[in-house]
Design a protein around this motif. Structure first.
Motif, PDB file in Angstrom:
ATOM      1  N   VAL A  30       0.850  -1.187   0.000  1.00 53.51           N
ATOM      2  CA  VAL A  30       0.000   0.000   0.000  1.00 53.51           C
ATOM      3  C   VAL A  30       0.886   1.237   0.000  1.00 53.51           C
ATOM      4  O   VAL A  30       2.031   1.203   0.453  1.00 53.51           O
ATOM      5  N   SER A  31       0.342   2.313  -0.499  1.00 48.55           N
ATOM      6  CA  SER A  31       1.059   3.587  -0.501  1.00 48.55           C
ATOM      7  C   SER A  31       1.043   4.170   0.907  1.00 48.55           C
ATOM      8  O   SER A  31       0.002   4.199   1.566  1.00 48.55           O
ATOM      9  N   ILE A  32       2.186   4.634   1.352  1.00 47.40           N
ATOM     10  CA  ILE A  32       2.257   5.232   2.682  1.00 47.40           C
ATOM     11  C   ILE A  32       2.685   6.705   2.627  1.00 47.40           C
ATOM     12  O   ILE A  32       2.878   7.335   3.655  1.00 47.40           O
ATOM     13  N   GLY A  33       2.789   7.246   1.423  1.00 51.06           N
ATOM     14  CA  GLY A  33       3.275   8.613   1.247  1.00 51.06           C
ATOM     15  C   GLY A  33       2.468   9.665   1.977  1.00 51.06           C
ATOM     16  O   GLY A  33       3.036  10.575   2.590  1.00 51.06           O
ATOM     17  N   ALA A  34       1.151   9.581   1.937  1.00 47.67           N
ATOM     18  CA  ALA A  34       0.309  10.589   2.604  1.00 47.67           C
ATOM     19  C   ALA A  34       0.506  10.540   4.119  1.00 47.67           C
ATOM     20  O   ALA A  34       0.630  11.579   4.766  1.00 47.67           O
ATOM     21  N   TRP A  35       0.522   9.319   4.671  1.00 49.45           N
ATOM     22  CA  TRP A  35       0.761   9.201   6.116  1.00 49.45           C
ATOM     23  C   TRP A  35       2.113   9.794   6.478  1.00 49.45           C
ATOM     24  O   TRP A  35       2.241  10.572   7.421  1.00 49.45           O
ATOM     25  N   ASP A  36       3.145   9.402   5.731  1.00 50.61           N
ATOM     26  CA  ASP A  36       4.489   9.834   6.078  1.00 50.61           C
ATOM     27  C   ASP A  36       4.670  11.336   5.917  1.00 50.61           C
ATOM     28  O   ASP A  36       5.371  11.955   6.712  1.00 50.61           O
ATOM     29  N   ALA A  37       4.037  11.933   4.930  1.00 52.19           N
ATOM     30  CA  ALA A  37       4.160  13.383   4.748  1.00 52.19           C
ATOM     31  C   ALA A  37       3.651  14.124   5.983  1.00 52.19           C
ATOM     32  O   ALA A  37       4.285  15.070   6.465  1.00 52.19           O
ATOM     33  N   ILE A  38       2.528  13.699   6.499  1.00 47.09           N
ATOM     34  CA  ILE A  38       1.963  14.347   7.694  1.00 47.09           C
ATOM     35  C   ILE A  38       2.861  14.100   8.900  1.00 47.09           C
ATOM     36  O   ILE A  38       3.199  15.032   9.648  1.00 47.09           O
ATOM     37  N   LEU A  39       3.250  12.853   9.103  1.00 45.40           N
ATOM     38  CA  LEU A  39       4.065  12.524  10.275  1.00 45.40           C
ATOM     39  C   LEU A  39       5.468  13.119  10.192  1.00 45.40           C
ATOM     40  O   LEU A  39       6.019  13.573  11.198  1.00 45.40           O
ATOM     41  N   ARG A  40       6.030  13.173   8.999  1.00 41.97           N
ATOM     42  CA  ARG A  40       7.341  13.809   8.817  1.00 41.97           C
ATOM     43  C   ARG A  40       7.260  15.286   9.196  1.00 41.97           C
ATOM     44  O   ARG A  40       8.173  15.834   9.806  1.00 41.97           O
ATOM     45  N   GLY A  41       6.130  15.925   8.874  1.00 38.40           N
ATOM     46  CA  GLY A  41       5.929  17.323   9.235  1.00 38.40           C
ATOM     47  C   GLY A  41       5.892  17.552  10.744  1.00 38.40           C
ATOM     48  O   GLY A  41       6.122  18.658  11.221  1.00 38.40           O
ATOM     49  N   GLU A  42       5.613  16.497  11.492  1.00 39.88           N
ATOM     50  CA  GLU A  42       5.593  16.586  12.952  1.00 39.88           C
ATOM     51  C   GLU A  42       6.944  16.222  13.577  1.00 39.88           C
ATOM     52  O   GLU A  42       7.101  16.328  14.794  1.00 39.88           O
ATOM     53  N   GLY A  43       7.891  15.759  12.750  1.00 41.87           N
ATOM     54  CA  GLY A  43       9.215  15.442  13.250  1.00 41.87           C
ATOM     55  C   GLY A  43       9.612  13.985  13.150  1.00 41.87           C
ATOM     56  O   GLY A  43      10.772  13.638  13.368  1.00 41.87           O
TER      57      GLY A  43
END
Length: 149
Positions: free
Chosen positions: A26-39
């Motif tokens: 599955v694609s995880i890009g959307a999840w990671d973009a948000i979480l990466r923005g939090e650190g």
């Protein structure tokens, strides 16, 4: 060795019953973009696990106080909890990334060296030193996790 190697037969059956297969991606890009923005920083191990299990809800067969569905939704689990991941990092010496929600909105974190821990408003749990062992504990109830505060 894959992060999903070494799963016990009982865990594999539960995962397969929830829609998992060894070739599932599955694609995880959307999840990671948000979480990466939090650190948060996605480790290769967390990436592999979420690509294979992301979005699945797995119902455990174990019994006891820690018997709850495991939902592989990292954003739902870990958004807003980066400070807790930093505390776990200080305690265990590895960076943590949210991989799932469990027990009344608890966040399950995976360390970049494989440690699995959990946090909710009531307690913090040291679940296991490996992902495969953690799934045995969470889904099969082979033992209770260790309360760390």
């Amino acid at each position: 060795m894959s992060a999903l190697d070494g799963l016990s037969p009982g865990v594999e059956r539960l995962l397969e019953g929830s829609g998992w297969s060894r070739d599932r991606r599955v694609s995880i890009g959307a999840w990671d973009a948000i979480l990466r923005g939090e650190g948060y920083r996605l480790s290769p191990c967390a990436e592999e696990i979420l690509r294979g299990l992301g979005g699945l809800r797995v119902r455990p067969v174990g019994t006891g106080p820690y018997t709850h569905d495991l939902l592989f939704e990292p954003e739902l689990a870990g958004s807003g909890a980066y400070d807790i991941a930093e505390q776990f990092e200080e305690q265990f010496g590895q960076r943590f990334y949210p991989i799932a929600e469990w027990i009344s909105n608890a966040c399950v974190f995976l360390g970049d060296a494989g440690k699995v821990v959990s946090y909710d408003d009531i307690e913090r749990l040291d679940i296991a030193d490996t992902f495969a062992d953690a799934l045995d504990i969470i889904l099969l109830g082979v033992r209770e996790p260790r309360v760390i505060d």
